[in-house]
Scaffold this motif. Sequence first.
Motif, PDB file in Angstrom:
ATOM      1  N   ILE A  89       0.875  -1.184   0.000  1.00 27.49           N
ATOM      2  CA  ILE A  89       0.000   0.000   0.000  1.00 27.49           C
ATOM      3  C   ILE A  89       0.900   1.218   0.000  1.00 27.49           C
ATOM      4  O   ILE A  89       1.609   1.505   0.975  1.00 27.49           O
ATOM      5  CB  ILE A  89      -0.929  -0.008   1.224  1.00 27.49           C
ATOM      6  N   ASN A  93      -0.646   3.878  -5.277  1.00 20.27           N
ATOM      7  CA  ASN A  93      -1.875   3.121  -5.525  1.00 20.27           C
ATOM      8  C   ASN A  93      -2.980   3.440  -4.508  1.00 20.27           C
ATOM      9  O   ASN A  93      -3.977   2.736  -4.411  1.00 20.27           O
ATOM     10  CB  ASN A  93      -1.602   1.613  -5.522  1.00 20.27           C
ATOM     11  N   THR A  94      -2.794   4.529  -3.752  1.00 15.08           N
ATOM     12  CA  THR A  94      -3.749   4.907  -2.715  1.00 15.08           C
ATOM     13  C   THR A  94      -4.038   6.406  -2.806  1.00 15.08           C
ATOM     14  O   THR A  94      -3.106   7.216  -2.866  1.00 15.08           O
ATOM     15  CB  THR A  94      -3.189   4.592  -1.311  1.00 15.08           C
TER      16      THR A  94
END
Length: 447
Positions: A89, A93-94
Amino acid sequence: METDSAQRLDGTLTSADETVQFRADLTDSERADFSASWPDRFAWKHAHSKANPEADWGLHVLQSIEFGFYVLNAKFGRELGNGETLITITPKNTLVIASSVSNGGGSSVRAAEQDKHDLIDGVAVSEPNVNPEVDTGFSIRQGDGPVISNHSRSLLDYTTALAVWQGCANQAPAIRDDAPLNGVFNPPAIGENICNSLANKGLVSGATLDDRATDALRMLNEEFAIQPEQNLLAPVHFGLAVAQSISMTYANAYGRAAVEARLCDLSLAATDGAGAFQPLPAGAEAALFSASNGIPPTAGVNIVYDGAEGQPTHLAASVSPSSSQPDYGLDALLCLRSLAQDSNAVTGAPLEGEEAVRADAIAGGMNGFPGVADRYVPLHHYYFQALDLVWATLKNKQPLPPSQVVRTLPRGDIGTPLSEANLPDIDPDPESGDRIVFVNNQLRIPE
């Protein structure tokens, strides 16, 4: 201060030598001397830590985001089987939206400015407390109102001005009878004393109370560009000591003042009905962590004017030595005002910490107060809507709406529930007359 009690990280009190949120750095003898002269006083972290914490609020937001990624990966990252975790994470990608209100809103803006590692994707804030660097290259104008060139004053500049002049302005004929709860929160006799003290110091003009109060209101509207729409709400804010509390707390923070300095002869303590200081009940002290908003007066702790004539007194009930009148401790408020102007003759120390909080660039519910609920709508509704709009932009590439004035509709009758008619949505394509635009070096806000 007498017991040297402090709050643990979970809010419970301890006098032991252990990790706490904040404890004044006095020796036992220094604390005993202070308590002997000024018993039952409190040291407050924001005001008395000598750390000027606001200067690092943006950094703290960034650190909290980094910690959030750490926790998420510890919980959901891919275990490699050798005691290590594969970081899955990441900021790439967040989606991360920095979002909050008031001080938290300002912290989010400053975090976005300082974000060198692209942790933050978007910002959605409401009423952000941001002190921008002064830029005289542009002006601001609302509707057909006056052009505002002297903008970008600091929070302390605005709040100390309100602390000094609003108590008198409350009695201006234009707002005296219409401002909600004005007569309840602001006794007319005190307001008249404030006006008289200001007049005697040459800070308002006029021969009568009406004239002096009107001049005080003019000062706030014209000299400090406090918008007329705020005039009816400002008296209740003064009655709740909003500007006074911010002025006292932030002056101490920006000056990195210790609790024993008692900046402008002000300290923090519980008071009785007559305004005299007294011990805070043990139960109330234990509940401060959950009941306090962090800026006294709050949860039973009030601002005490130690220099008041007669004896140390709750600031609102104080008699100023220069006037011998109960004028809301105007002498102390003028001292705070002088600090905001870097002209304090008592301490001789300008507030260097104020410049450390300047920003480089600025990238609800039902209120039951009579006279407020029927005139105003909750701004928090639009804070949540802004958060949704930023999410839609980041997630679905939906364009953000242009900057605009949203034409809300106060509900009138306090008993009438709010509806969509009172709180129209932010318009994706607002009319030209509702758009906030920047033209010819002027920020133009529709009336």
